[in-house]
Design a protein around this motif. Structure first.
Motif, PDB file in Angstrom:
ATOM      1  N   UNK A 196     -36.873 -22.416   4.284  1.00 23.88           N
ATOM      2  CA  UNK A 196     -37.226 -23.407   5.139  1.00 23.88           C
ATOM      3  C   UNK A 196     -38.796 -23.291   5.164  1.00 23.88           C
ATOM      4  N   UNK A 197     -39.360 -21.980   5.386  1.00 20.59           N
ATOM      5  CA  UNK A 197     -40.738 -21.842   5.419  1.00 20.59           C
ATOM      6  C   UNK A 197     -41.454 -22.488   4.188  1.00 20.59           C
ATOM      7  N   UNK A 198     -40.938 -22.327   3.126  1.00 24.99           N
ATOM      8  CA  UNK A 198     -41.384 -22.770   1.745  1.00 24.99           C
ATOM      9  C   UNK A 198     -41.585 -24.179   1.909  1.00 24.99           C
ATOM     10  N   UNK A 199     -40.622 -24.863   2.381  1.00 26.09           N
ATOM     11  CA  UNK A 199     -40.596 -26.538   2.432  1.00 26.09           C
ATOM     12  C   UNK A 199     -41.727 -26.895   3.157  1.00 26.09           C
ATOM     13  N   UNK A 200     -41.997 -26.324   4.487  1.00 26.68           N
ATOM     14  CA  UNK A 200     -43.129 -26.435   5.411  1.00 26.68           C
ATOM     15  C   UNK A 200     -44.437 -26.359   4.531  1.00 26.68           C
ATOM     16  N   UNK A 201     -44.449 -25.462   3.659  1.00 22.34           N
ATOM     17  CA  UNK A 201     -45.870 -24.984   3.074  1.00 22.34           C
ATOM     18  C   UNK A 201     -45.781 -26.092   2.023  1.00 22.34           C
ATOM     19  N   UNK A 202     -44.925 -26.577   1.691  1.00 22.70           N
ATOM     20  CA  UNK A 202     -44.835 -27.752   0.457  1.00 22.70           C
ATOM     21  C   UNK A 202     -45.674 -28.945   1.049  1.00 22.70           C
ATOM     22  N   UNK A 203     -44.692 -29.270   2.347  1.00 18.28           N
ATOM     23  CA  UNK A 203     -45.475 -30.559   3.138  1.00 18.28           C
ATOM     24  C   UNK A 203     -46.806 -30.501   3.548  1.00 18.28           C
TER      25      UNK A 203
END
Length: 229
Positions: free
Chosen positions: A164-171
């Motif tokens: 989920x944190x990875x998605x945030x870093x992608x955003x």
């Protein structure tokens, strides 16, 4: 709305339509926010007058912001994004200064719920993923990754939280992503769908994905794990 000759949509009960003289007027409402659109200028003016007589109304002019979605108009068409929503989410999670990450999710990730997994803060995970689910209204490319992390809301682990944190870093790399609705001068409907045909793990259930274009513009998309094998 029915008193004024509008028909309630069966697909979305907050959507009302009125067709007359070959033109259409559209109203969609969520609690106390609404959008009025269409090509019948006279009917739109009449509708706004009727609604003002019924309720205490405020006309905010051309559509710019609605339920966290930003609307940007240009000669090329209409662009939708949730840039402010993304930045607020990053700030809330304390990740405004994080390093961007790409790709969004690893191919063949094999994320599962395991008996010996290290648990994470369940309430924080559920809130974060819930916000990401709403964010999926604009950037279609995060639909699959968000559908994966949403599968573990009932029992998340540190591994799931990291995704989920990875998605945030992608955003963080481009918070203003979103669909563009261009003027293509046709209304041809095209749809595409696919499945991974029983990926490894997760009891062999497939993940189905689809997206639909109207007039060359992407209007619907979804990624979801099937309920049965």
């Amino acid at each position: 709305m029915k008193k004024y000759g509008y028909t309630q949509s069966n697909a979305d009960h907050s959507l009302f339509l009125k067709r007359q003289n070959g033109k259409i007027t559209v109203l969609i409402i969520y609690v106390d926010d609404m959008i009025v659109s269409g090509d019948d200028v006279d009917e739109i003016t009449k509708l706004k007058t009727c609604l003002s007589n019924e309720f205490d109304m405020k006309n905010l002019g051309g559509l710019k912001y609605f339920l966290g979605i930003e609307v940007i108009r240009s000669k090329q068409g209409i662009f939708l994004c949730q840039r402010k929503y993304v930045l607020d989410l990053l700030k809330e999670a304390g990740m405004l200064g994080c390093q961007p990450m790409d790709p969004l999710i690893e191919q063949n990730h094999n994320l599962e719920e395991l008996p010996d997994q290290v648990p994470t803060n369940k309430a924080r995970y559920q809130r974060l993923v819930g916000r990401l689910i709403y964010l999926s209204h604009t950037p279609p490319n995060i639909a699959y990754a968000v559908s994966v992390v949403s599968r573990f809301m009932h029992n998340p682990s540190e591994v799931h939280m990291n995704e989920a944190i990875r998605i945030m870093r992608y955003l963080k790399s481009a918070p203003g992503r979103g669909p563009m609705f261009s003027k293509n001068h046709h209304t041809k409907i095209m749809g595409y769908c696919d499945s991974d045909w029983g990926a490894k793990g997760e009891r062999r259930r497939s993940t189905t994905g689809y997206f639909t274009f109207i007039g060359g513009n992407l209007v619907t998309w979804k990624s979801k794990k099937q309920k049965v094998v």
